[in-house]
Structures are given as C-alpha cells and as structure tokens.
Write an enzyme that holds these catalytic residues in place. Structure first.
Site, PDB file in Angstrom:
ATOM      1  N   ASP A 192       0.856  -1.188   0.000  1.00  0.00           N
ATOM      2  CA  ASP A 192       0.000   0.000   0.000  1.00  0.00           C
ATOM      3  C   ASP A 192       0.888   1.231   0.000  1.00  0.00           C
ATOM      4  O   ASP A 192       2.115   1.121  -0.111  1.00  0.00           O
ATOM      5  CB  ASP A 192      -0.950  -0.010   1.203  1.00  0.00           C
ATOM      6  CG  ASP A 192      -2.333   0.517   0.819  1.00  0.00           C
ATOM      7  OD1 ASP A 192      -2.430   1.710   0.462  1.00  0.00           O
ATOM      8  OD2 ASP A 192      -3.309  -0.251   0.866  1.00  0.00           O
ATOM      9  N   HIS A 262      -2.931   3.262  -4.574  1.00  0.00           N
ATOM     10  CA  HIS A 262      -2.291   2.741  -3.360  1.00  0.00           C
ATOM     11  C   HIS A 262      -0.898   2.195  -3.670  1.00  0.00           C
ATOM     12  O   HIS A 262      -0.497   1.158  -3.154  1.00  0.00           O
ATOM     13  CB  HIS A 262      -3.166   1.658  -2.721  1.00  0.00           C
ATOM     14  CG  HIS A 262      -4.421   2.202  -2.098  1.00  0.00           C
ATOM     15  ND1 HIS A 262      -4.421   2.913  -0.918  1.00  0.00           N
ATOM     16  CD2 HIS A 262      -5.713   2.153  -2.511  1.00  0.00           C
ATOM     17  CE1 HIS A 262      -5.665   3.268  -0.613  1.00  0.00           C
ATOM     18  NE2 HIS A 262      -6.466   2.830  -1.576  1.00  0.00           N
ATOM     19  N   GLU A 326     -10.057   2.924  -4.959  1.00  0.00           N
ATOM     20  CA  GLU A 326      -9.643   4.290  -4.617  1.00  0.00           C
ATOM     21  C   GLU A 326      -8.475   4.775  -5.475  1.00  0.00           C
ATOM     22  O   GLU A 326      -7.395   5.074  -4.976  1.00  0.00           O
ATOM     23  CB  GLU A 326      -9.276   4.344  -3.126  1.00  0.00           C
ATOM     24  CG  GLU A 326     -10.447   3.987  -2.212  1.00  0.00           C
ATOM     25  CD  GLU A 326     -10.068   3.937  -0.736  1.00  0.00           C
ATOM     26  OE1 GLU A 326     -10.926   4.241   0.108  1.00  0.00           O
ATOM     27  OE2 GLU A 326      -8.919   3.572  -0.427  1.00  0.00           O
TER      28      GLU A 326
END
Length: 550
Positions: A192, A262, A326
């Site tokens: 991440d 990410h 995201e």
C-alpha cells in the site's frame, strides 16, 4: 524468579480448570454451530488413557492436529496409529464417499469410539475442530451423530500488514484463529502507500526503499508526525513458510498487490513509474493519495508483470487480488501520455470539463489497466480478484470483492461475476465495537458490534437463483492504520470473528443470536487457553476498570 512464579501459577490454574471439567459431558453446541446434531441412545465414550487416534497415511497431519488439540484441552497425549488392534478404543479419521460435500464431515460418537469421516481431508479437519471445541466442557462424550458442511465455499479473514507490520509468528497465530473458526481463506494485504511488505527480487528497491517510512501520523486525521522510522517486510522464504503453514490447516493464502492506486511505496522506490516522475515518499498518513501508476507507461506493465510472476511463484492460489480501489484520476488528467491513451481508447477529450475529477471520463484508463493485468493472470491460469471499483467494464471472469456495501456485490452477481461480500456495514473489524470510543484502543471510527456482524446475510433474497450462486462467500477485513500491535489486532478481531464464522458456515434458519452468545461464552475458554486478547464488552464482569483499559 518472577517468570518461575508465573509458570507455576499458570500450571496451577490449568490444573484447577482441568479438575473442574473432569466429570462434565462435552457440549456439541460449538461455534460455528453444526448443521445437524442428533443425540443417540447408549453409554458415553470417555476420553481417557488407552484411547488411540487411528488415521491412514494421508491423514497423519490431521491426526497430529487432533493429538495436539486434545493434549491442550484434556491433558491426554494420545498415540497416533495406522493399524487397528483388538480391544483398543479409537478416535478414527477417514475420508469417505458417504460425505457428499468436500468440506463436510460426519462425527459419530458411541460407547466404543469416535469416528470423523470427511468428504476430504479438509472435512476431517473441520470435524476435528468441532470435537476440540466440544471437549472444552469435559471429556465425557455422549452418543451423537453430527452431520455438517459449510454454507459458503469462501470463508475468509483479511489482515493489512502494510500500514503496520506484523511478525511471521503473529501471522501464523492469526492463521490459527482462522482454523479455529473453520475459515479457509487468508487474504493477506501486502502492499500500500505506507509500505511494501513482500520481497521482489527483480525490483529490489521495493524492499530497500518501499518497505520503510520515515515517520507515521500521530492520532486520527492529525498533522502531527512522530518522525520515527518504521518498516519491515517478508522475505520470499518467509512468505512460502506462511503459505505452507496455512495449507496444513486447509487455508488458502490470497495475496493482494493493490494497483494502480495505493502504490506510493512503489513510486518512492521507482519514481519513473508515476506520471510526474516524482520525487515521491512512502506515505506517512492514512487516506487516499493522488499519485498512482502511470497507466500509459509501458514500463509500468513490465513492473506489474515482474511483480506478479514472483508473487505467483510464492503463492499457489488460483486467485490473486489486484486491488483496484480508490484510484484518483488527477495525475492522469495532467499527464500527456495518459491523455493520449484516453483519446486513443475513444472516450476521452482534452476538455477541462470532460476531465473534471467529478466525472468518470478517465475510468476507461483504469479499465484498460485492469484488463491488461487480468489477461496476464489468465494467461498464467490464475484469476484476478479486485475491489468493487473494478466492476465497470471489467472482464467477465474477474472476481469482485464488494466493500462499499452489499449493493455492488449484488450487481456484480447479477452480471455473472463471482463475488465475495465484505461490506463496510458489517465486516470492517478496524471499526469500533462500542459506540463510545473513549476507552477503545483503535481510533478508526465506525461502529460494528458483535450482533451486527452476526445479523449479516450476504445473499439478498431479491437476487435470482443464478445470481445467488455467484455469491461465493463472505469475509471480514482488518485494516491496521490504527491497529499498532498484535494484541490490538486480536482485540479488534475477537469475538467478532466468531460471529462471522456462523455467517459463513451456519444456515440462516439455524442462527439464533442469544443461543450464539452461550456458545461464544464457552469458546472464550479456548481464546484464553491459547493466549488471545479479546474484547469483553459482552461480559462486563470480565472487564478491568476503565482506567486500566488500552
């Protein structure tokens, strides 16, 4: 001296507990509740000296687990044998065609012995778990026939090791918790923005740079930083060791390499993979970063393929999680290469209005990226799993993990995608377990008590039978932005993991929350024997005074 006293006290407590259960019958109402428990007439079977474990060569691993579990629960160390002898009583393990479901089992107790028949070695293992938990009450096994099989084929738990790193020993301890709850999938979040945690030999800076951050945010949504270096990673050998450990417990490890968003830790390691070329820094704070992989850069696809090749070599699982959640398009809007690719794909223009962050005009770029990654995995006989953001224009065979509620999962199932349900409403175990967070260790926010987890039904009645068949199962996620140590991770997971286990295993018609609480209260004995930290909100009498909580 202090350690010696602790050991003596522990042995004394264990002796008292053992003596208190010496004459008690086992209780077959365990967690998760078996599908059918039919009591039989006749005398009980007493687990005592002289009993042996009878198992064929291909179930010796399961027999060893049973031996260890019984030693922990009853203090008896039973020998394992592969041949039957006269006048000896056995706990007999076997794989039998009489058990139609692969993960199902039949556990039979009579005066003369105990048999556990499974549809596979995994079924035998789950029968062993039921016997293990039943014996918490005592060593007297009343005659019974338990016929059992899981509701769902995907019964998972997730652990984020990127935001906070956990030792190999703890990951194994976490896997043991999954085994205790009849779970069969460990979703391991390895990369991440805040840290890259898996060794990739072709791209060594992912470890030398990407696994380290120079500080971490203090508190919740704060501008304060501790400026303390933090890091850690798993070597490929350590990861293989964890995979083997899980496999022995019939648990598949699903690795997640989140992309194209990410990816800040990867960009800090190799700035040329981003749209701007950096400089980048491994993330200190939590949230969504705007810097993502440049999907119009061919070197990015070489990077992704190299990473996935090494990941597939470590992890034999059919499914590889590619994230996909995201992913802001801000940097793609400002990147000439991405703009050109968008125009080539036929849906983008150079209008500022068209490229507003409030529109999804550049989502075609993520779909293009996802399809290339999907095709690569398919060519290597693997399946891509992604968060529900990838649903738009993804390949038909892509699997969807529904986290933004259950609705995206229902939509995906109706479109013919295989789905794993993990909605934030019920399955985010970093959320608080009580409404008042004053004395809670995590500061994530949200509120998911045990009862709410238990109430989840992952399959909507409104779905067609065909769509319902695409709901493979359910899992919970433990994100670790605010989970800084191992005890906190256990605390956030337990006892909600037990409630999840009944969602995954037990048929809805058999679920009863009040009865579950009684079964759960007995199960906490095993938590304590195994040294797990668990939340005690359901048992106020067990809690320490508030000022002594985390």
């Amino acid at each position: 001296m202090r350690r010696c006293c602790f050991i003596i006290l522990s042995l004394f407590n264990y002796y008292i507990a053992t003596m208190s259960m010496a004459g008690n019958p086992a209780n077959y109402n365990v967690v998760p509740l078996p599908q059918s428990i039919v009591e039989q007439k006749g005398e009980a079977f007493v687990l005592e000296d002289g009993v042996q474990i009878l198992a064929p060569a291909d179930l010796q691993g399961e027999a060893e687990f049973l031996r260890q579990y019984l030693k922990e629960v009853t203090w008896n160390d039973l020998p394992i044998v592969s041949k039957r002898m006269k006048r000896v009583r056995y706990i007999e393990l076997s794989v039998s065609p009489a058990v139609k479901q692969r993960e199902g089992y039949i556990l039979t107790v009579s005066k003369s012995g105990v048999t556990i028949q499974g549809g596979s070695a995994a079924g035998v293992f789950y029968g062993i778990q039921t016997l293990r938990k039943a014996l918490l009450e005592g060593p007297i096994l009343n005659p019974v026939i338990i016929t059992d099989a899981p509701r769902f084929s995907w019964r998972g738990m997730h652990l984020d090791c990127s935001r906070h790193f956990f030792s190999v020993a703890f990951v194994k301890k976490y896997i043991d918790l999954l085994a205790m709850h009849n779970m069969n999938v460990f979703h391991w979040h390895l990369t991440d923005d805040q840290g890259w945690r898996i060794e990739i030999k072709k791209w060594p800076k992912l470890i030398s740079v990407g696994s380290q951050r120079s500080g971490t945010i203090i508190g919740t949504n704060s501008d304060l930083d501790d400026h303390t270096p933090y890091g850690g990673y798993y070597t490929q050998q350590e990861a293989r060791d964890i995979v083997a450990y899980a496999k022995a417990r019939h648990i598949t490890v699903i690795p997640e390499i989140d992309m194209p968003g990410h990816m800040l830790a990867a960009l800090a390691s190799y700035p040329e993979l981003g749209c701007t070329g950096g400089p980048y820094e491994v993330g200190h704070y939590w949230g969504v970063y705007k810097d993502v992989l440049c999907v119009a850069n061919e070197r990015v696809y070489q990077f992704v393929e190299d990473v996935l090749m090494e990941v597939m070599d470590i992890f034999p699982s059919e499914v590889i999680h590619i994230g996909g959640d995201e992913t802001p398009t801000d940097k793609w809007q400002q990147c000439p290469k991405c703009l050109a690719l968008g125009a080539k794909l036929g849906t983008a223009t150079t209008s500022d209005e068209e490229f507003s962050p409030l529109t999804s005009k550049l989502s075609v770029l993520q779909a293009h990226f996802t399809r290339r990654v999907f095709d690569f995995l398919t060519a290597h006989r693997r399946r891509a799993l992604g968060w529900d953001e990838i649903l738009d224009d993804c390949p038909q065979d892509a699997m969807i993990m529904s986290w933004r509620g259950s609705e995206p999962g229902a939509k995906a199932a109706a479109l013919g995608h295989d789905v794993v349900m993990t909605p934030t409403t019920h399955c985010y175990f970093d959320y608080q377990q009580v409404e008042d967070p004053q004395f809670e260790p995590s500061r994530c926010g949200g509120y998911i008590p045990v009862e709410k987890v238990y109430d989840l039904n992952p399959v909507a009645d409104s779905l067609s039978a065909e769509a319902q068949a695409h709901i493979l199962g359910v899992q919970a996620n433990l994100w670790t932005e605010y989970v800084t140590n191992e005890e906190m991770a256990e605390y956030q997971a337990l006892p909600r993991m037990s409630a999840l286990a009944e969602v995954q295993w037990t048929q809805p018609a058999q679920k009863d929350y009040e009865a579950f609480l009684q079964r759960l209260t007995r199960l906490t004995q095993l938590f304590e024997r195994q040294g797990y930290t668990y939340a005690k909100h359901l048992w106020p009498e067990r809690q320490m005074p508030s000022r002594w909580q985390f």
